[in-house]
Design a protein around this motif. Sequence first.
Motif, PDB file in Angstrom:
ATOM      1  N   ASP A  62       0.883  -1.141  -0.002  1.00  0.00           N
ATOM      2  CA  ASP A  62       0.047  -0.099  -0.108  1.00  0.00           C
ATOM      3  C   ASP A  62       0.879   1.109   0.062  1.00  0.00           C
ATOM      4  O   ASP A  62       0.394   2.263   0.169  1.00  0.00           O
ATOM      5  N   ALA A  63       2.032   1.172  -0.476  1.00  0.00           N
ATOM      6  CA  ALA A  63       2.858   2.166  -0.252  1.00  0.00           C
ATOM      7  C   ALA A  63       2.286   3.322  -1.450  1.00  0.00           C
ATOM      8  O   ALA A  63       2.130   2.767  -2.311  1.00  0.00           O
ATOM      9  N   PRO A  64       2.504   4.566  -1.191  1.00  0.00           N
ATOM     10  CA  PRO A  64       2.073   5.567  -2.299  1.00  0.00           C
ATOM     11  C   PRO A  64       2.770   5.363  -3.325  1.00  0.00           C
ATOM     12  O   PRO A  64       4.197   5.266  -3.313  1.00  0.00           O
ATOM     13  N   LEU A  65       2.273   5.633  -4.509  1.00  0.00           N
ATOM     14  CA  LEU A  65       2.858   5.463  -5.833  1.00  0.00           C
ATOM     15  C   LEU A  65       4.156   6.495  -6.002  1.00  0.00           C
ATOM     16  O   LEU A  65       5.265   5.980  -6.670  1.00  0.00           O
ATOM     17  N   ASP A  66       3.935   7.564  -5.384  1.00  0.00           N
ATOM     18  CA  ASP A  66       5.213   8.592  -5.632  1.00  0.00           C
ATOM     19  C   ASP A  66       6.262   8.125  -4.897  1.00  0.00           C
ATOM     20  O   ASP A  66       7.230   8.369  -5.301  1.00  0.00           O
TER      21      ASP A  66
END
Lengths: 269, 320
Positions: free
Chosen positions: B234-238
Amino acid sequence: MRLAPLFAAAAAILAAPALADNHGEGPALEEVLAMDLRSEDSARDRYRHPAETLRFFGVEPSMRVVEFGPGGGWYTRVLLPWIAPHGEYMAMQADTGPGEPGQPSWAERFIAASTAGGAFDADDITAFESDEIPEDLLGTVDRVLVFRSIHGLMNANAADRELRAIRSLLADDGLVGVVQHRAPEEAAYEYANGANGYMRQADVIRLFAIHGFDLVAASEINANPDDPANWEGGVWTLPPVLRYGEEDRERYEAIGESDRMTLLFRKAN
Amino acid sequence: MRVLSCLAAATMAVSTPALAAQQQQQEEEPSTGEQILRGVLDVLSGRNQQQQQQTTQPTQPAADAQAERAQTMEEVLMHPRRADDRARDAWRHPAETLAFFDVEPGMTVVDYMPATGWYSRVLIPYLGRDGNYIGLNPELHPDLTGYWDMYRGASSRIPADARDWVGQDGARVWGLNTDDDLDSFAGTADRVLIFREMHNMRRFGWLHDSMLAIRTLLKDDGLVGVVQHRARPDAPLDYTLGDNGYQRQEDVIRLFAIYGFELVAASEINANPRDPANWERGVWSLPPSYAGAAEGSRERRRRADIGESDRMTLLFRKVD
């Protein structure tokens, strides 16, 4: 079945009241499509379905819209007269690298070509390459439209760079609309890697997922079930290129332009 | 749960009798293609000449016998040349990782970006005299200079580096950049190994050309082994585009799918659940780099306790 299950969700988004006609002084999309300046373009409407495609992408004339890789300007001649009166039309080209000294840039050439006939005003066009995105545009664009460019990005080793640029332009609630020549899902990688123009729909969705986009909807507006999408000469076998000239021309014209996927993505996370 | 459900299937695939039998056959009798390849490689490298010179000179039979005998993985890992390397074995698990990738002596193995040779010092001796080790570097954009210069001119640089790393031990060594003519190496590789370079492939624009080169080099039944810093699902795409080192496992699998590879197996050999994988300065915050944590600081001790990054270990095969 080719339609993604989230088609229903997409239809809901597209039917939102915000899409009601409110064009004020600008021409309606249908009026634009009937303009004289499109007299040579309109023969392809039956394959490219501009009205249906732009509606599916939820494009409104009040929006800030970026056309990625406008090429010869077929879609520019739809988007620019429709959007310029109320919104902003912009064209972005994949980074073409360092230019030749003394030669006009891509943006200068694009604006010159677009205004050559006198139908358009250079003040209505913003054009830039993806490595020169004006800072104040970052995170502000409502729609980025990518017409039949994904295979070219793959072939040029540019997909990663250009999808990053597209993501950086997009507002948080912005959407990316993609039309792309479609290979059958069971096509071999060696055929569907981009070199023949056709790509597998699942691969395009994966490519966007990796770069931070969720699929909102997929449409069959631009499908052509008569295209086997396995031509040895690639998509350029069919119209409008017809690379084999007169050879089997009638057969290719009967099939028409390529089978195409029409995908809508939103910025994830 | 991080382990993929296909792990069980993978174990089966890797240990399938057909594959094992085929390997045995290859070891006993090289195919015509392999014999031709070796001939070509010999000419390219001048090894024929070397060998001829060697046979005309007095040699030490004992030393020769030792050189000819394949070294076990344990012998390779305990060799004095690895004295400085061994501290990282606890994090990099070379024996388990190469076993998972089904790497065997005598194989032709492509090592993507050998850099300073940590894995080369394992692979070259382990592959042995019958093996071929190909160090593959990308084509470097002219703007990448300084540190990156070491990746240029791989055809001469990697064999020279290898002599510094392992002397004359082990496999024949080749170096390639992805923009070199790969024809004489096409379809020769049993394995392509990519150790913690997926993020660099993405952020420096090497991905497409590297994946095409890898497909070209790989045998039809060849496998690609990947170890990569792993972001949380679930890490942010950025955070996961590449600039922080960490990649989402699902994205790496997607990426290989796009280039015509399917996942055979995923392993937790190189996992580290203590790594939160969300460092502001990326994976380089952890050992061995400790970016931003001064020597002797409490923070540095804390990171030493965490250890090297959480990593995925994935095995792919070429599909049509």
